[in-house]
Design an enzyme around this catalytic site. Structure first.
Site, PDB file in Angstrom:
ATOM      1  N   HIS A 151       0.860  -1.186   0.000  1.00  0.00           N
ATOM      2  CA  HIS A 151       0.000   0.000   0.000  1.00  0.00           C
ATOM      3  C   HIS A 151       0.895   1.235   0.000  1.00  0.00           C
ATOM      4  O   HIS A 151       1.933   1.254   0.637  1.00  0.00           O
ATOM      5  CB  HIS A 151      -0.892   0.023   1.247  1.00  0.00           C
ATOM      6  CG  HIS A 151      -2.051   0.943   1.128  1.00  0.00           C
ATOM      7  ND1 HIS A 151      -1.953   2.282   1.380  1.00  0.00           N
ATOM      8  CD2 HIS A 151      -3.328   0.721   0.745  1.00  0.00           C
ATOM      9  CE1 HIS A 151      -3.127   2.843   1.176  1.00  0.00           C
ATOM     10  NE2 HIS A 151      -3.982   1.931   0.794  1.00  0.00           N
ATOM     11  N   ASP A 167      -8.076  -5.037  -0.144  1.00  0.00           N
ATOM     12  CA  ASP A 167      -8.542  -5.842  -1.279  1.00  0.00           C
ATOM     13  C   ASP A 167      -8.201  -7.315  -1.147  1.00  0.00           C
ATOM     14  O   ASP A 167      -8.708  -8.141  -1.916  1.00  0.00           O
ATOM     15  CB  ASP A 167      -7.924  -5.289  -2.571  1.00  0.00           C
ATOM     16  CG  ASP A 167      -8.486  -3.918  -2.875  1.00  0.00           C
ATOM     17  OD1 ASP A 167      -7.714  -2.942  -2.854  1.00  0.00           O
ATOM     18  OD2 ASP A 167      -9.704  -3.822  -3.079  1.00  0.00           O
TER      19      ASP A 167
HETATM   20  C1  SDX Z   1      -6.210   0.238  -2.905  1.00  0.00           C
HETATM   21  O1  SDX Z   1      -4.330   4.698  -2.016  1.00  0.00           O
HETATM   22  C2  SDX Z   1      -5.289   4.098  -1.415  1.00  0.00           C
HETATM   23  O2  SDX Z   1      -5.689   4.487  -0.359  1.00  0.00           O
HETATM   24  C3  SDX Z   1      -5.881   2.896  -2.144  1.00  0.00           C
HETATM   25  C4  SDX Z   1      -6.930   2.105  -1.390  1.00  0.00           C
HETATM   26  C5  SDX Z   1      -8.167   2.916  -1.144  1.00  0.00           C
HETATM   27  O3  SDX Z   1      -8.922   2.564  -0.229  1.00  0.00           O
HETATM   28  O4  SDX Z   1      -8.431   3.839  -1.961  1.00  0.00           O
HETATM   29  O5  SDX Z   1      -6.404   1.660  -0.154  1.00  0.00           O
HETATM   30  C6  SDX Z   1      -7.350   0.873  -2.200  1.00  0.00           C
HETATM   31  O6  SDX Z   1      -5.961   0.586  -4.023  1.00  0.00           O
HETATM   32  C7  SDX Z   1      -5.360  -0.766  -2.166  1.00  0.00           C
HETATM   33  C8  SDX Z   1      -4.155  -1.263  -3.018  1.00  0.00           C
HETATM   34  C9  SDX Z   1      -4.663  -2.372  -3.967  1.00  0.00           C
HETATM   35  N1  SDX Z   1      -3.607  -2.718  -4.929  1.00  0.00           N
HETATM   36  C10 SDX Z   1      -2.993  -3.912  -4.867  1.00  0.00           C
HETATM   37  O7  SDX Z   1      -3.165  -4.733  -3.964  1.00  0.00           O
HETATM   38  C11 SDX Z   1      -2.038  -4.178  -6.034  1.00  0.00           C
HETATM   39  C12 SDX Z   1      -0.725  -4.773  -5.511  1.00  0.00           C
HETATM   40  N2  SDX Z   1      -0.021  -3.716  -4.759  1.00  0.00           N
HETATM   41  C13 SDX Z   1       0.993  -2.975  -5.498  1.00  0.00           C
HETATM   42  O8  SDX Z   1       0.687  -2.750  -6.844  1.00  0.00           O
HETATM   43  C14 SDX Z   1       1.496  -1.751  -4.704  1.00  0.00           C
HETATM   44  O9  SDX Z   1       1.747  -2.177  -3.440  1.00  0.00           O
HETATM   45  C15 SDX Z   1       0.638  -0.514  -4.637  1.00  0.00           C
HETATM   46  C16 SDX Z   1       0.233  -0.014  -5.981  1.00  0.00           C
HETATM   47  C17 SDX Z   1      -0.578  -0.750  -3.813  1.00  0.00           C
HETATM   48  C18 SDX Z   1       1.484   0.572  -3.946  1.00  0.00           C
HETATM   49  O10 SDX Z   1       2.511   0.893  -4.817  1.00  0.00           O
HETATM   50  P1  SDX Z   1       3.636   1.972  -4.374  1.00  0.00           P
HETATM   51  O11 SDX Z   1       3.291   2.681  -3.147  1.00  0.00           O
HETATM   52  O12 SDX Z   1       3.970   2.757  -5.594  1.00  0.00           O
HETATM   53  O13 SDX Z   1       4.808   1.042  -3.927  1.00  0.00           O
HETATM   54  P2  SDX Z   1       5.980   0.639  -4.848  1.00  0.00           P
HETATM   55  O14 SDX Z   1       5.400   0.123  -6.135  1.00  0.00           O
HETATM   56  O15 SDX Z   1       6.931   1.765  -4.881  1.00  0.00           O
HETATM   57  O16 SDX Z   1       6.556  -0.594  -4.043  1.00  0.00           O
HETATM   58  C19 SDX Z   1       7.614  -0.421  -3.131  1.00  0.00           C
HETATM   59  C20 SDX Z   1       8.425  -1.719  -3.261  1.00  0.00           C
HETATM   60  C21 SDX Z   1       8.869  -2.006  -4.703  1.00  0.00           C
HETATM   61  O17 SDX Z   1      10.019  -2.815  -4.627  1.00  0.00           O
HETATM   62  P3  SDX Z   1      11.500  -2.047  -4.754  1.00  0.00           P
HETATM   63  O18 SDX Z   1      11.468  -1.337  -6.098  1.00  0.00           O
HETATM   64  O19 SDX Z   1      11.554  -1.106  -3.566  1.00  0.00           O
HETATM   65  O20 SDX Z   1      12.483  -3.195  -4.700  1.00  0.00           O
HETATM   66  O21 SDX Z   1       7.595  -2.828  -2.898  1.00  0.00           O
HETATM   67  C22 SDX Z   1       7.397  -3.674  -4.023  1.00  0.00           C
HETATM   68  C23 SDX Z   1       7.756  -2.873  -5.259  1.00  0.00           C
HETATM   69  O22 SDX Z   1       8.221  -3.727  -6.294  1.00  0.00           O
HETATM   70  N3  SDX Z   1       5.988  -4.055  -4.025  1.00  0.00           N
HETATM   71  C24 SDX Z   1       5.548  -5.275  -4.278  1.00  0.00           C
HETATM   72  C25 SDX Z   1       4.161  -5.191  -4.090  1.00  0.00           C
HETATM   73  N4  SDX Z   1       3.810  -3.943  -3.751  1.00  0.00           N
HETATM   74  C26 SDX Z   1       4.955  -3.238  -3.714  1.00  0.00           C
HETATM   75  N5  SDX Z   1       6.186  -6.409  -4.652  1.00  0.00           N
HETATM   76  C27 SDX Z   1       5.386  -7.491  -4.831  1.00  0.00           C
HETATM   77  N6  SDX Z   1       4.046  -7.520  -4.661  1.00  0.00           N
HETATM   78  C28 SDX Z   1       3.410  -6.382  -4.289  1.00  0.00           C
HETATM   79  N7  SDX Z   1       2.080  -6.365  -4.122  1.00  0.00           N
END
Ligand code: SDX
Length: 431
Positions: A308, A366
């Protein structure tokens, strides 16, 4: 308290600027950079807005490190335990919990705004039967801006309130009609004798040829899930609604833009993607392979329902939904749902994995919501539609807060330009 400042010095010429520090009632302070470009010639750079406050708001507070979520100052855990979706919707729109007569009036208003204009029904027939319900919902909600000319003067508070009522009240009818279209069944009119969620269940699952009885377990579970999804500060879809609203666009068109942004699998589309991911993993023995893929930078696979932007602790909504999941599966006779068992094991293994621990990746709202929707008999393609029904309350509340401010200004971010410097046009025979 005297105004505090953060002093910046330009490395190019030593010029300094004092930027006001603004203190919140809760959460981190912010630096007001409004004069930075005018006086120092600099923009700030923050792709994805990781550390940028786009507005001030009184609606929702999140502390990502502590896993705290409050609606108008009330902890989400207390509202989940003691309130319900409509009462909390009133709280989000008006800022205070309603007195009995206010809640009764609000319930009546929602009930009597739930029907759709009959000419809107033909819009659904224009979609092919295999259209995704979110695609139908985006189109139909946007088309509401072609109706209701009696309440779209956004400078009129009463018009804003009526548009808000209509938007919240009509979403279940639009959602159910979108679903009915995809399964070739007739649309079902709202039933004013039912609750908000009972009415939605009946419009989705009843057929003209037999009696339909709302399952109270499903009705209550849906009410709680909707309450948990009402708002979440300046997330991607809410920020989209605010940006669209800042141009003074039609309120229904602004909500349609929020629905479009919510649909993405990185945002509200994640609940549908979690179910697809669990079905793809299929068995506990495959979990290590998928966790390895999630860790692999060269593999686009991410563990859906994990991570998140704000929560670097357990999403408090996920805790509540996880507990509810057990109860619903027990009551709905589906406790042995293999996907639920798989989700529990996946959560346990991921939470002990160094990659996830180092990045503070926890289950978000989710991760479990899709499993409950599935237990309630809601098809996967409707999961994000359910999210949109609930989040419409937050979008509307945030839109009303912004439009109601005196100094509404159009949102217009700047950029770091890294394209070609100026060059002259080259005639075709010289290329
Ligand atoms: C919602 O914003 C809100 O409030 C949203 C929400 C709401 O109520 O409105 O809470 C609802 O959208 C919840 C999120 C649902 N999405 C998912 O579950 C999709 C999977 N999650 C990821 O796509 C991700 O975690 C996000 C999009 C939710 C957050 O992305 P960020 O904040 O841009 O984080 P990032 O991509 O910069 O990740 C940081 C690190 C990265 O690795 P490094 O580059 O540091 O090595 O964490 C890794 C990412 O690769 N990472 C994951 C991951 N989420 C982040 N690796 C594997 N699986 C994951 N799910």
């Amino acid at each position: 308290m005297d105004q505090e400042f953060l002093i910046l010095t330009d490395p190019a010429n030593g010029k300094q600027i004092e930027l006001p520090v603004l203190r919140p009632t809760q959460g981190p302070p912010v630096i007001d950079i409004g004069r930075l470009h005018r006086e120092m010639g600099y923009f700030t750079y923050d792709p994805g807005f990781l550390a940028t406050a786009s507005c001030h708001s009184t609606i929702t507070f999140i502390d990502g490190d502590e896993g705290i979520l409050q609606y108008r100052g009330y902890p989400i855990e207390q509202l989940a335990e003691q309130s319900n979706f409509l009462e909390t919707s009133y709280l989000m729109m008006y800022g205070e919990l309603p007195r009995p007569e206010q809640l009764e009036e609000f319930h009546n208003i929602m009930t009597h705004h739930s029907m759709l204009n009959e000419s809107l029904k033909s819009f659904f027939r224009g979609f092919y039967h295999d259209a995704h319900p979110m695609a139908i919902m985006v189109g139909v909600v946007g088309s509401l801006s072609a109706f209701y000319h009696d309440s779209t003067d956004i400078t009129n508070p009463r018009h804003r309130e009526i548009a808000a009522y209509r938007m919240i009240a009509k979403m279940p009818s639009i959602a159910a009609a979108s679903y009915k279209h995809t399964i070739g069944e007739p649309q079902v009119y709202p039933d004013n004798s039912l609750s908000f969620t009972g009415n939605l269940l009946k419009m989705m699952f009843s057929v003209p040829c037999e009696e339909y009885h709302v399952n109270p377990v499903a009705e209550k579970a849906l009410d709680l899930i909707f309450l948990l999804h009402i708002d979440h500060e300046q997330n991607a879809s809410t920020s989209t609604v605010r940006l669209a609203g800042s141009s003074q666009a039609n309120p229904f068109a602004c909500i349609a833009s929020g629905i479009a942004a919510l649909w993405g699998p990185a945002h509200g589309g994640a609940n549908e993607a979690v179910l697809s991911m669990l079905e793809e993993i299929g068995d506990v023995k495959n979990i290590p392979e998928y966790l390895a893929r999630a860790r692999d930078k060269n593999d686009p696979f991410r563990l859906m329902g994990f991570g998140h932007r704000v929560y670097k602790n357990y999403d408090p909504r996920a805790r509540i939904i996880r507990k509810m999941c057990h109860e619903v599966l027990k009551d709905m006779g589906d406790e042995s749902d293999p996907l639920f068992e798989l989700a529990i094991r996946l959560e346990e293994i991921a939470l002990s994995d160094d990659y996830f621990i180092a990045r503070k990746l926890y289950p978000n709202v989710d991760f479990y919501s899709g499993l409950i929707y599935r237990a309630l008999g809601i098809p996967t393609s409707m999961f994000t539609v359910m999210f949109a029904i609930a989040r419409t309350v937050g979008w509307v509340a945030q839109w009303m807060e912004m439009i109601g401010e005196d100094n509404l200004r159009i949102g217009r971010p700047r950029q770091l330009y890294v394209g070609p410097v100026q060059r002259d046009y080259v005639q075709m025979d010289k290329r």
